[in-house]
Every structure is written in C-alpha cells, then in structure tokens.
Design an enzyme around this catalytic site. Structure first.
Site, PDB file in Angstrom:
ATOM      1  CG  ASP A 409     -58.502 -10.693 -56.050  1.00 22.11           C
ATOM      2  OD1 ASP A 409     -59.531 -11.198 -56.357  1.00 22.11           O
ATOM      3  OD2 ASP A 409     -57.813  -9.811 -56.407  1.00 22.11           O
ATOM      4  CG  HIS A 440     -62.050  -8.643 -56.269  1.00 22.00           C
ATOM      5  ND1 HIS A 440     -60.642  -8.404 -57.160  1.00 22.00           N
ATOM      6  CD2 HIS A 440     -62.105  -7.605 -56.333  1.00 22.00           C
ATOM      7  CE1 HIS A 440     -60.850  -7.647 -58.213  1.00 22.00           C
ATOM      8  NE2 HIS A 440     -61.940  -7.176 -58.288  1.00 22.00           N
TER       9      HIS A 440
END
Length: 521
Positions: A409, A440
C-alpha cells in the site's frame, strides 16, 4: 440553500472590491485571483502527469528488483508460521498462514493471509469464505503488479456505473447538513423510495475523509445491489455537493454526525440489518463510531478497505510525495469554494498555503490565534488526536470487523510500522486479511470480471457472520427447549455499553444483539 450560499459569497466579494478606491488595486486583485486559479490547475495537471509517469515505470523497476513482495508476505512482517498444535488451533487450514501446497510437496509463496485470534467464528470464516483462500496470481509484467497503478485505477479511473443515487439531506441537531445517497438501478427509479417495510440488509458505505467518490465505491454499491443489499453512501458536511449550512467541518474521528445518520437509517429501515463498509481514511470515522457506541452501534458487522490505523503518525509523515501532493491539492480545491466563509473563523492564509496534510488539519481544527478556531475548545495537535484517534476506544468494539489490507500500500506506508498486528492477534472481534499486492483500495486481478476481489471478500464475510449468528441462535433455542440452557456451553457475555456523548435512540438493543457474542470463545 446552495444558491443562497453562492449569492452570499458574491456579495462578500463585491463588498471587498468597494473598499479599494484605487482602480489599479482592484485590477490587481482580480488578476491575482484568476492567476492563482490557473496556477492551481497547472499544479493539479502536473501532479497527475508525474503520478502516471511513476506508475508506468514502477512495474519495470519491480521486475528487475529483488522480486515479488508476495514472497515476503509473512516473513517481512515477522509473523511466525505457528506450527503443530498452535497452527491447528488457529485456523484448521493452510489458508490462515497464506500457504498453498504444490503437487511436488513444496509450498508456494503466500498471497493471502488471515491474521486473527483463534475463535469459533474464525474457523467458520475459513471454512465458508472461499475468497480468503484464493491465490491472487499476478504476472510480473502485468500492470497490476504496480501498487501505484492499482491505487490510481481504483481512485480516479472512469467507470460507467449503471447505479443511480437518490439523495436525502439530513439536518443534524446543530442545523448542519449531511447527505445520504441511496443506490438504485436504472434512471427510471430516480424518484422511487425504498419501502420502510423492506427486510433487505443495509450496506452503509463511508468514503474517504476527503469526500472523493471513487471507482471502488461505485463498484461496491453495484456489487451490493446484485447481492440483495440496499447501499447508501454517507457524505460529510460540504463534501460531494453537500451544502455547508453551518460554519463547522467534521473532525477526522468525530462520529457525532455518523451517529445521527445511523439513527435515521435505523428509523427509515427498521427491519433491515446494517452492515458498514469504509474506504481508506474513512475507516477512521467508522472505527471511532464503533468504539464509542460499543454494542449500541446498530451495526451487525463491518469491514474496512485499506484502513489507516496510526492516523496521527500518518498525518505527520504523510504518504509518498506524489500522493501526498494530490491529496493536499484536492482538499484545497474542495475548500476553496468556502474560502470567504471559513476565513471568518480560521486563518485562511495558513489553510491554503499549507504544504502538508498536517498543516492543513492544524489550520482547520487546532490553530489558535486572533480568530476563533473552527471547533470549540480546540487545543494543540496532541490534544486533537486524543479525541480523534480511531483506536482510542478500540477495546469497546463489540461486532466482527474485517480489515482488508495490502502489503504494498503506497498510501498507508510500511506495514511493520502501520499495521497493529497485536490488535488482530489479541482481539477476537478483528480480522486482518492481508495480501501481497493490491495497492491502496485497488485489489484488481486479471480474472476479476465485474466483481473486485476485496468486494467479494467483504460480502462473503458479511454472509458468513450472519449465518454463524443464525446457527448460534438456533442452537441456543434448541438447548432451551430441551431444558439444557444452564447445562450447555457457557459463552462469554459483555455488558451492553452506550454511546459516551449522547444517548442513542430507544430501540431494543437486546433484541438486536441476541446472539450472545459466542464467536469470541
């Protein structure tokens, strides 16, 4: 309301012009305002171009680098494999540690790991949620290997969504306004209202804290409708076209507005169970609400997609600079509409000249000076997070919560420093579904079709928890009928807590939560 607000801003603008007696000063002011807008637009275009360029080059760097991050899914986080008796107690399946057995006897690199405390519900989820055991295979030269591309695709890529929304403006106790967008299929349902007698479950969607309705949110609403849910999006004050009727913005972790919205949804759909889903930084609001209200939250189960857990540290350090720049610019663009009104209560110059997310948050809620702050009783930065940290009341959460996260992420940051693994290994209400790739709020796979993998996972989680609760209720009822209510298994009980700030609406909470929380055993 919107037209009145625009007229008010125009009047204020012309009033400011009248003060200048020199025409040259008037011309300079108009020229400066026009040039500043042009500069903001150029900065936005430059930020997008830089992010796209970096995202295109990233897969090449990855392929010639140290190798796939999925091979370090558990080893990189220093999560032991938990052999023998501990491993059997934890999950009764290789899926919990993210390993799959090859025909030749070797273990493949883990791609999905379920991290949680051993419990009856955890074993039930591993048995009935096929998505938890699915390997996310992505070829090296596929664009989905890039976490930046995954993030950009899920956030800003256009999507021709067949879902339409019916908006309800909810007036709050302080005369503020929030908006609830109810998802329907087809334009002919634009004015149709859902019956209050409907027993369909409610899917409450909380977008990110900046109010951007992403492709991921639209596809989630579409998937919810196809599975029989009634999706509704919660829009904060001044976000996504919601009028700002009072000079007050919602703090990062203040669940007051969300609490009133949930009470309204419960009043409008009393027969439907509520399931809550949050995206990105919107998870801070959901976790704060669940912690403050405890078992009086009216929510059956919840899920967080790519949540930010350590929010104070995230604001202080920020994500990688291209995303940091984009988030900051987007917030300034959204707030610039209310610059005149907000300037009466905050330092507008400090707000719009801020160079980081922390400076902007401080200018809105923590700044002290000659003007009043936007929040009554606002203190310093540390005092602000004492009352807005999403994990401040995390021990009071009384429902199952699934957190879907990716190791790569780019917004959240390094998993070792940003994922509270001790929370998932010690609290039976929290489940972490960790993947090697996904970015993300991306989680795009080559064979996903119309359904995103993360959406399939959370919908299966909701279905499995509901089936588990139903089975537990049937078992308890059968035991009472046989007269074995006091001789059977004993479950851990927890007292019904109430919200800490204001009393909740007077529904029968015992009737809502009669499953006795036996999944924590």
């Amino acid at each position: 309301m919107r037209s009145k607000l625009k007229d008010f801003e125009v009047l204020i603008f012309f009033k400011d012009l009248i003060v200048f007696k020199n025409p040259a000063e008037v011309f300079l002011q108009v020229f400066w305002s026009a040039s500043s807008e042009a500069v903001q637009m150029l900065e936005w275009i430059a930020a997008v171009c830089i992010m796209v360029l970096m995202a295109i080059l990233w897969p090449i760097v990855k392929c010639f680098g140290e190798g796939s991050q999925s091979t370090l899914l558990l080893q990189g986080l220093e999560i032991p494999r938990r052999e023998s008796k501990r491993s059997t107690e934890r999950c009764d399946s290789n899926c919990a540690t993210g390993t799959q057995q090859k025909p030749g006897g070797r273990d493949e690199a883990p791609t999905v790991a379920l991290i949680c405390k051993p419990s009856a519900l955890a074993n039930y989820l591993l048995k009935h949620c096929m998505t938890f055991c699915k390997q996310l295979r992505i070829q090296k030269f596929n664009w989905r290997v890039s976490s930046s591309l995954q993030t950009i695709f899920g956030a800003v890529w256009p999507y021709d969504c067949p879902v339409h929304f019916i908006r309800d403006h909810l007036q709050l106790s302080d005369d503020g306004l929030v908006a609830l967008d109810w998802a329907v299929v087809g334009a002919h349902h634009k004015r149709r209202r859902t019956s209050s007698n409907s027993t369909s479950p409610i899917l409450l969607v909380i977008p990110n804290s900046i109010g951007k309705i992403t492709r991921n949110v639209l596809k989630l609403c579409e998937a919810g409708l196809s599975h029989g849910y009634l999706p509704v999006i919660f829009n904060r004050r001044s976000q996504n076209g919601t009028p700002l009727s009072t000079v007050k913005l919602q703090q990062f972790g203040d669940p007051t507005d969300l609490r009133e919205a949930v009470r309204y949804i419960r009043y409008r759909q009393p027969a439907g169970q509520i399931y809550a889903v949050s995206e990105s930084t919107g998870s801070g609001l959901l976790l704060s609400y669940l912690g403050e209200c405890g078992s009086s939250s009216y929510v059956t189960a919840a899920a967080c997609l790519s949540p930010i857990f350590r929010c104070q540290s995230w604001f202080e350090n920020g994500p990688t600079w291209p995303f940091h720049w984009a988030l900051l610019l987007y917030q300034k663009i959204c707030l610039s509409r209310y610059r005149t009104v907000l300037g009466e209560h905050v330092q507008a110059d400090s707000l719009f000249s801020s160079c980081s997310l922390r400076e902007m948050e401080e200018a809105l809620f923590c700044q002290s000076g000659s003007k009043e702050t936007l929040v009554e009783g606002a203190g310093g930065w540390d005092a602000y997070w004492e009352s807005n940290d999403p994990l401040r009341d995390i021990d009071e959460v009384a429902i199952p919560v699934l957190c879907v996260c990716s190791q790569d992420d780019p917004i959240r940051g390094e998993p070792r420093a940003t994922l509270p693994l001790e929370l998932f290994e010690s609290n039976p209400h929290f489940f972490l579904l960790l993947t090697g790739h996904g970015g993300h709020c991306g989680f795009s796979t080559p064979d996903e079709g119309s359904n995103v993998w993360s959406h399939q996972a959370l919908l299966e989680f909701f279905r499995a928890t509901n089936d588990f609760f139903t089975a537990e209720e049937r078992g308890n009822l059968a035991a009472r009928r046989r007269g074995l209510g006091g001789a059977g298994k004993t479950f851990r009980h927890r007292s019904i807590s109430t919200c800490k700030r204001v009393p909740v609406c007077s529904h029968n909470i015992q009737a809502l939560y009669n499953w006795q929380r036996s999944y924590t055993r």
